[in-house]
Design an enzyme around this catalytic site. Sequence first.
Site, mmCIF file in Angstrom:
data_model
loop_
_atom_site.group_PDB
_atom_site.id
_atom_site.type_symbol
_atom_site.label_atom_id
_atom_site.label_comp_id
_atom_site.label_asym_id
_atom_site.label_seq_id
_atom_site.Cartn_x
_atom_site.Cartn_y
_atom_site.Cartn_z
ATOM 1 N N LYS A 60 7.136 -12.491 36.494
ATOM 2 C CA LYS A 60 7.563 -11.456 37.647
ATOM 3 C C LYS A 60 6.438 -11.431 38.816
ATOM 4 C CE LYS A 60 10.887 -9.022 35.068
ATOM 5 N NZ LYS A 60 11.457 -7.703 34.602
ATOM 6 N N LYS A 119 17.367 -17.014 31.800
ATOM 7 C CA LYS A 119 18.020 -15.727 31.323
ATOM 8 C C LYS A 119 18.990 -15.378 32.318
ATOM 9 C CE LYS A 119 16.361 -11.701 31.296
ATOM 10 N NZ LYS A 119 15.345 -10.581 30.982
ATOM 11 N N LYS A 128 19.286 -9.023 35.257
ATOM 12 C CA LYS A 128 19.995 -8.117 36.512
ATOM 13 C C LYS A 128 19.210 -8.077 37.890
ATOM 14 C CE LYS A 128 19.048 -4.242 34.037
ATOM 15 N NZ LYS A 128 17.634 -4.185 33.726
HETATM 16 N N1 AQP Z 1 20.427 -12.025 29.618
HETATM 17 C C1 AQP Z 1 20.233 -11.631 28.433
HETATM 18 N N2 AQP Z 1 20.742 -11.765 27.348
HETATM 19 C C2 AQP Z 1 20.444 -10.847 26.160
HETATM 20 N N3 AQP Z 1 19.826 -9.564 25.999
HETATM 21 C C3 AQP Z 1 19.432 -9.336 27.434
HETATM 22 N N4 AQP Z 1 19.056 -8.030 27.797
HETATM 23 C C4 AQP Z 1 18.528 -8.397 29.111
HETATM 24 N N5 AQP Z 1 19.255 -9.500 29.741
HETATM 25 C C5 AQP Z 1 19.571 -10.295 28.480
HETATM 26 C C6 AQP Z 1 18.536 -6.970 27.095
HETATM 27 O O1 AQP Z 1 19.176 -5.881 27.711
HETATM 28 C C7 AQP Z 1 18.258 -4.611 27.201
HETATM 29 C C8 AQP Z 1 17.812 -4.123 28.642
HETATM 30 O O2 AQP Z 1 17.192 -4.715 29.516
HETATM 31 P P1 AQP Z 1 16.212 -4.635 30.597
HETATM 32 O O3 AQP Z 1 16.974 -3.583 31.334
HETATM 33 O O4 AQP Z 1 14.885 -4.102 29.962
HETATM 34 O O5 AQP Z 1 15.738 -5.744 31.359
HETATM 35 P P2 AQP Z 1 16.521 -6.885 31.999
HETATM 36 O O6 AQP Z 1 17.837 -6.792 31.977
HETATM 37 O O7 AQP Z 1 16.237 -8.210 31.508
HETATM 38 O O8 AQP Z 1 16.175 -6.961 33.712
HETATM 39 P P3 AQP Z 1 14.929 -6.649 34.439
HETATM 40 O O9 AQP Z 1 13.666 -6.839 33.646
HETATM 41 O O10 AQP Z 1 15.198 -5.584 35.611
HETATM 42 O O11 AQP Z 1 15.159 -7.882 35.252
HETATM 43 P P4 AQP Z 1 15.230 -9.441 34.901
HETATM 44 O O12 AQP Z 1 16.438 -9.590 34.075
HETATM 45 O O13 AQP Z 1 14.920 -10.420 35.996
HETATM 46 O O14 AQP Z 1 13.856 -9.577 33.671
HETATM 47 C C9 AQP Z 1 16.968 -5.323 26.516
HETATM 48 O O15 AQP Z 1 17.166 -5.173 25.243
HETATM 49 C C10 AQP Z 1 17.076 -6.902 26.956
HETATM 50 O O16 AQP Z 1 16.552 -7.700 25.898
#
Ligand code: AQP
Length: 331
Positions: free
Chosen positions: A112, A197, A200
């Site tokens: 990030k 992955k 979101k």
């Molecule tokens: N792709 C995924 N597959 C399986 N589990 C996932 N989780 C998130 N993406 C996947 C799980 O959902 C829970 C909540 O996630 P989060 O809100 O902590 O984080 P995120 O969705 O990964 O979103 P970010 O961090 O805002 O952005 P990105 O996606 O860019 O990293 C967690 O239990 C997570 O494991």
Amino acid sequence: MTRVFSGIKPTGHLTLGNYLGAMRRWAEMDQHRSEALFCIVDLHALTVDHDPARVRRLSRQAATLLLASGLDPERCTVFVQSHVDEHARLSYLLECVATDGEMRRMVQYKEKAAREQQRGGSVRLSLLTYPVLMAADILAYGTDEVPVGDDQTQHVELTRDLAVRFNQRYGHTFVVPKATHPKVAARVMNLQEPTSKMGKSDDSGPGIVYLLDEPEVVRKKVMRAVTDSGRDVVYDRQERPGVANLLEILAACEGGNPEDLSGVYESYGALKKDTAEAVVEVLRPVQARHRELCADPAYVEGVLRAGSEKAREMARPRVDAAYRAIGLLPS
Ligand code: AQP
């Protein structure tokens, strides 16, 4: 009774990855067999460039979707992290136990931070330290299990290390928790980039299925998923990541396993069609309940208010004990 804690960040619209990797298990399993807390971790959403109004909107939407996915406030505690001061209070103590080197090794921080720099933005200090806040979220409640997708494994490992270190130095204060993952779809991948992955806060919309996508949009996204060269449907995450991702999504939606399903399909087209329909069917009741709950925002607010009160009562004694153990005078 086993105590379970998990959270979701309001950094974007919730995705199929969030649902299959985490939320669905919380609703179908965890809230029935344990004392469970589920949290909208809004402080974590401030670690990257953010719009305050959007964070507020996404926090309400996440709460509504958690309830729509089946969390029952009679069975579990649903609340917002920033409503319970104990998280931030404990986070500082844990920063006094964590090391700079261990924070810089966090893969999500590296990824990030690189993304922020590529966008020309600066990297917030909180992006480096937020895994400590996550540890505080978990440890404040005497959590035994943390049901998460496998992208969170490293952060839960850090939480365990901090708990053990604190206990060794200052006396037994924290339960040492462990992560639990779903058997299938612990990491749902982006449909357009199946080696990344489905996240979101990613920009690439067509590869991400959002929980509130209309059925036609879901179908389009799944039918356009990137598959691999070759024609036969085999489950091989390394060599055929696109097909493996579809098989995992289908298996997770239908309750099977991806290896067994791979023998059933003779073409990518048929696999995509069934996967799209399976996803549409899984999302249908969540979307219907979400529409009902949106018509009653006072109910959702009431759930969050009651949840925060309960969470505060649960967290305060352990956080107070940590303050005393580390050497601070009682107030
Ligand atoms: N792709 C995924 N597959 C399986 N589990 C996932 N989780 C998130 N993406 C996947 C799980 O959902 C829970 C909540 O996630 P989060 O809100 O902590 O984080 P995120 O969705 O990964 O979103 P970010 O961090 O805002 O952005 P990105 O996606 O860019 O990293 C967690 O239990 C997570 O494991």
